[in-house]
Write an enzyme that holds these catalytic residues in place. Structure first.
Site, PDB file in Angstrom:
ATOM      1  N   ASP A   1      39.697  42.131  33.186  1.00 34.53           N
ATOM      2  CA  ASP A   1      38.378  41.813  33.763  1.00 34.53           C
ATOM      3  C   ASP A   1      38.248  42.337  35.188  1.00 34.53           C
ATOM      4  O   ASP A   1      37.341  41.948  35.913  1.00 34.53           O
ATOM      5  CB  ASP A   1      38.138  40.299  33.740  1.00 34.53           C
ATOM      6  CG  ASP A   1      39.146  39.533  34.577  1.00 34.53           C
ATOM      7  OD1 ASP A   1      40.228  40.081  34.872  1.00 34.53           O
ATOM      8  OD2 ASP A   1      38.848  38.384  34.929  1.00 34.53           O
TER       9      ASP A   1
ATOM     10  N   LYS B   1      46.407  30.567  43.459  1.00 37.39           N
ATOM     11  CA  LYS B   1      45.237  29.756  43.821  1.00 37.39           C
ATOM     12  C   LYS B   1      45.548  28.580  44.762  1.00 37.39           C
ATOM     13  O   LYS B   1      45.364  27.425  44.413  1.00 37.39           O
ATOM     14  CB  LYS B   1      44.533  29.271  42.555  1.00 37.39           C
ATOM     15  CG  LYS B   1      44.161  30.436  41.642  1.00 37.39           C
ATOM     16  CD  LYS B   1      43.163  30.107  40.579  1.00 37.39           C
ATOM     17  CE  LYS B   1      42.746  31.347  39.816  1.00 37.39           C
ATOM     18  NZ  LYS B   1      43.501  31.734  38.648  1.00 37.39           N
TER      19      LYS B   1
ATOM     20  N   ASP C   1      36.965  41.401  40.644  1.00 41.34           N
ATOM     21  CA  ASP C   1      37.212  40.588  39.452  1.00 41.34           C
ATOM     22  C   ASP C   1      35.845  40.115  38.979  1.00 41.34           C
ATOM     23  O   ASP C   1      35.125  39.452  39.720  1.00 41.34           O
ATOM     24  CB  ASP C   1      38.105  39.398  39.824  1.00 41.34           C
ATOM     25  CG  ASP C   1      38.358  38.468  38.636  1.00 41.34           C
ATOM     26  OD1 ASP C   1      37.434  38.247  37.832  1.00 41.34           O
ATOM     27  OD2 ASP C   1      39.480  37.948  38.519  1.00 41.34           O
TER      28      ASP C   1
HETATM   29  N1  GDD Z   1      46.123  37.658  25.774  1.00 44.63           N
HETATM   30  C1  GDD Z   1      45.840  36.715  26.655  1.00 44.63           C
HETATM   31  N2  GDD Z   1      46.289  35.433  26.428  1.00 44.63           N
HETATM   32  N3  GDD Z   1      45.118  37.034  27.747  1.00 44.63           N
HETATM   33  C2  GDD Z   1      44.855  36.052  28.640  1.00 44.63           C
HETATM   34  C3  GDD Z   1      45.267  34.722  28.465  1.00 44.63           C
HETATM   35  C4  GDD Z   1      46.040  34.392  27.277  1.00 44.63           C
HETATM   36  O1  GDD Z   1      46.442  33.259  27.027  1.00 44.63           O
HETATM   37  N4  GDD Z   1      44.830  33.980  29.530  1.00 44.63           N
HETATM   38  C5  GDD Z   1      44.154  34.848  30.331  1.00 44.63           C
HETATM   39  N5  GDD Z   1      44.151  36.100  29.786  1.00 44.63           N
HETATM   40  C6  GDD Z   1      43.565  37.325  30.346  1.00 44.63           C
HETATM   41  C7  GDD Z   1      42.080  37.210  30.723  1.00 44.63           C
HETATM   42  O2  GDD Z   1      41.255  37.649  29.657  1.00 44.63           O
HETATM   43  C8  GDD Z   1      41.970  38.144  31.929  1.00 44.63           C
HETATM   44  O3  GDD Z   1      41.692  39.483  31.562  1.00 44.63           O
HETATM   45  C9  GDD Z   1      43.362  38.080  32.553  1.00 44.63           C
HETATM   46  O4  GDD Z   1      44.243  37.567  31.559  1.00 44.63           O
HETATM   47  C10 GDD Z   1      43.421  37.178  33.802  1.00 44.63           C
HETATM   48  O5  GDD Z   1      42.901  35.911  33.463  1.00 44.63           O
HETATM   49  P1  GDD Z   1      41.722  35.232  34.313  1.00 44.63           P
HETATM   50  O6  GDD Z   1      41.388  33.960  33.642  1.00 44.63           O
HETATM   51  O7  GDD Z   1      40.630  36.212  34.560  1.00 44.63           O
HETATM   52  O8  GDD Z   1      42.517  34.879  35.641  1.00 44.63           O
HETATM   53  P2  GDD Z   1      41.958  34.753  37.130  1.00 44.63           P
HETATM   54  O9  GDD Z   1      40.911  35.762  37.417  1.00 44.63           O
HETATM   55  O10 GDD Z   1      41.615  33.327  37.370  1.00 44.63           O
HETATM   56  O11 GDD Z   1      43.289  35.073  38.001  1.00 44.63           O
HETATM   57  C11 GDD Z   1      44.086  36.231  37.716  1.00 44.63           C
HETATM   58  O12 GDD Z   1      43.481  37.406  38.241  1.00 44.63           O
HETATM   59  C12 GDD Z   1      43.346  37.442  39.694  1.00 44.63           C
HETATM   60  C13 GDD Z   1      42.778  38.806  40.056  1.00 44.63           C
HETATM   61  O13 GDD Z   1      41.581  39.021  39.428  1.00 44.63           O
HETATM   62  C14 GDD Z   1      45.483  36.035  38.335  1.00 44.63           C
HETATM   63  O14 GDD Z   1      46.308  37.084  37.885  1.00 44.63           O
HETATM   64  C15 GDD Z   1      45.420  36.001  39.869  1.00 44.63           C
HETATM   65  O15 GDD Z   1      46.728  35.944  40.413  1.00 44.63           O
HETATM   66  C16 GDD Z   1      44.720  37.278  40.362  1.00 44.63           C
HETATM   67  O16 GDD Z   1      44.579  37.227  41.794  1.00 44.63           O
HETATM   68 MG    MG Z   2      39.816  37.094  36.294  1.00 43.38          MG
END
Ligand code: GDD
Ligand code: MG
Length: 340
Positions: free
Chosen positions: A108, A159, A218
């Site tokens: 994403d 976070k 993001d």
């Molecule tokens: N296959 C799979 N299985 N994918 C997953 C799962 C799971 O259980 N959980 C989350 N994802 C995928 C989401 O679809 C997304 O593309 C990615 O992993 C990150 O998940 P998000 O839910 O978007 O996390 P975030 O935005 O709160 O935080 C993450 O991204 C930040 C940067 O954008 C973390 O990696 C943070 O450390 C980072 O700063």
């Molecule tokens: Mg994200």
């Protein structure tokens, strides 16, 4: 080179758009977000991507029947249940037989990061894992990553409270990993790479990171999804769009029908949209096949595919209207999600 693309999350912050469509298949400038991610990886030598799927996997499989997108070969790993980020990487790598240095990205994230240079840095330091970082104003929504002068990660805090964030450099969601990282992740278990594996690698002194100022976003919230469009519409970022015309800060798809006296500013109008006389659309994203009747105003909002806004409807910031929803005439909605 192989890449694992994490696309299995439920995209809860973008509901109801993500109730029927995975986040990474939502259109950015009329093209699925995932295609932009794959095109970028392809430019940096990724020729095979494994999509790590869990939520609505069929949407991806149906979209790419030839198992190819933007010049990158696609393979799929469908989790039986959500395994969280590390569990998903291990599961996907097992399916792919990853045996060399590989890349992982959060699907994403939109970025123009120089991945080739990050790979070179990874090789120079001999790290087991290397993260791309990006500076942000409010790090509390992200993984926060302080590093020493050589780029070795001192701490990984997912976070934290805003006051307790040790730096404003955050995990940008692109990783270069050695296959040995996979051995740190128990197979078939739900494990977070951010909360469990990266802190363990920090303790072992084998995690490095480098901050990069290139474009990064993001797209996981309505505000950032709108921002992704705004950055293209304003010309700050260039990329591939659906067929149409970008003029005066708005994009109108060739297959949209816009009445001569409808007013569109800083907005994306996708294929098959009908915009009737006197409608006013500002700072908004209108997905395909939406019907907008006369006298409607849409401001700072996202309207999902096939929705109908009846005459005189007013949507104010930030409304998110789900696929196929009908908003009755003269409704006034502010900061609403329909259905909620
Ligand atoms: N296959 C799979 N299985 N994918 C997953 C799962 C799971 O259980 N959980 C989350 N994802 C995928 C989401 O679809 C997304 O593309 C990615 O992993 C990150 O998940 P998000 O839910 O978007 O996390 P975030 O935005 O709160 O935080 C993450 O991204 C930040 C940067 O954008 C973390 O990696 C943070 O450390 C980072 O700063
Ligand atoms: Mg994200």
């Amino acid at each position: 080179m192989q890449a694992v693309i994490l696309v299995g999350g439920e995209g809860t912050r973008l509901r109801p758009l993500t109730s029927s469509e995975p986040k990474q298949m939502l259109p950015i400038m009329g093209i699925p977000m995932l295609e932009g991610v794959l095109r970028h990886l392809g430019l940096h030598g990724v020729d095979e991507a494994i999509l790590s799927l869990g939520y609505l996997p069929d949407k991806f499989l149906e979209a790419y029947p030839t198992n190819e997108c933007a010049g990158v070969r696609l393979r799929y790993a469908i989790e039986p249940e959500p395994l969280d980020t590390a569990g998903a990487i291990r599961f996907a790598a097992e399916e792919l037989h990853v045996g060399e240095t590989f890349v992982v990205v959060n699907g994403d994230v939109l970025t123009d990061l120089d991945l080739t240079s990050l790979l070179a840095f990874h090789r120079e330091t001999g790290a087991e894992g290397t993260l791309a970082l990006h500076p942000v104003d409010d790090p509390s929504r992200y993984g926060v990553v302080p590093t020493d002068e050589r780029g070795r990660v001192k701490e990984f805090v997912e976070k934290p409270d805003r006051q307790h964030a040790p730096t404003n450099e955050i995990n940008a969601g692109t990783y270069v990993l050695e296959p040995s990282v996979l051995d740190r992740i128990p197979l078939g278990e739900k494990v977070s790479i951010e909360r469990v594996i990266f802190p363990q690698m920090v303790r072992d002194g084998v995690l490095y990171a480098r901050c990069d100022e290139s474009y990064w976003l993001d797209t996981g919230t309505p505000a950032s999804f709108l921002q992704a469009h705004h950055d293209f519409l304003s010309g700050e970022r260039v990329g591939k769009f659906a067929p149409g015309v970008l003029a005066n800060g708005s994009f109108i798809h060739v297959k949209a029908v816009v009445a001569a006296d409808a007013r569109v500013s800083s907005s994306m109008i996708d294929a098959g949209v009908h915009l009737a006389s006197g409608a006013v659309v500002t700072n908004s994203v209108i997905f395909p096949d939406v019907t907008i009747a006369g006298g409607v105003t849409v401001t700072n909002s996202i309207v999902g595919t096939g929705a109908i806004l009846e005459s005189g409807v007013q949507l104010e910031s930030t409304c998110v209207i789900g696929f196929g929803e009908v908003i009755p005439a003269h409704s006034v909605l502010s900061d609403a999600r329909v259905p909620s």
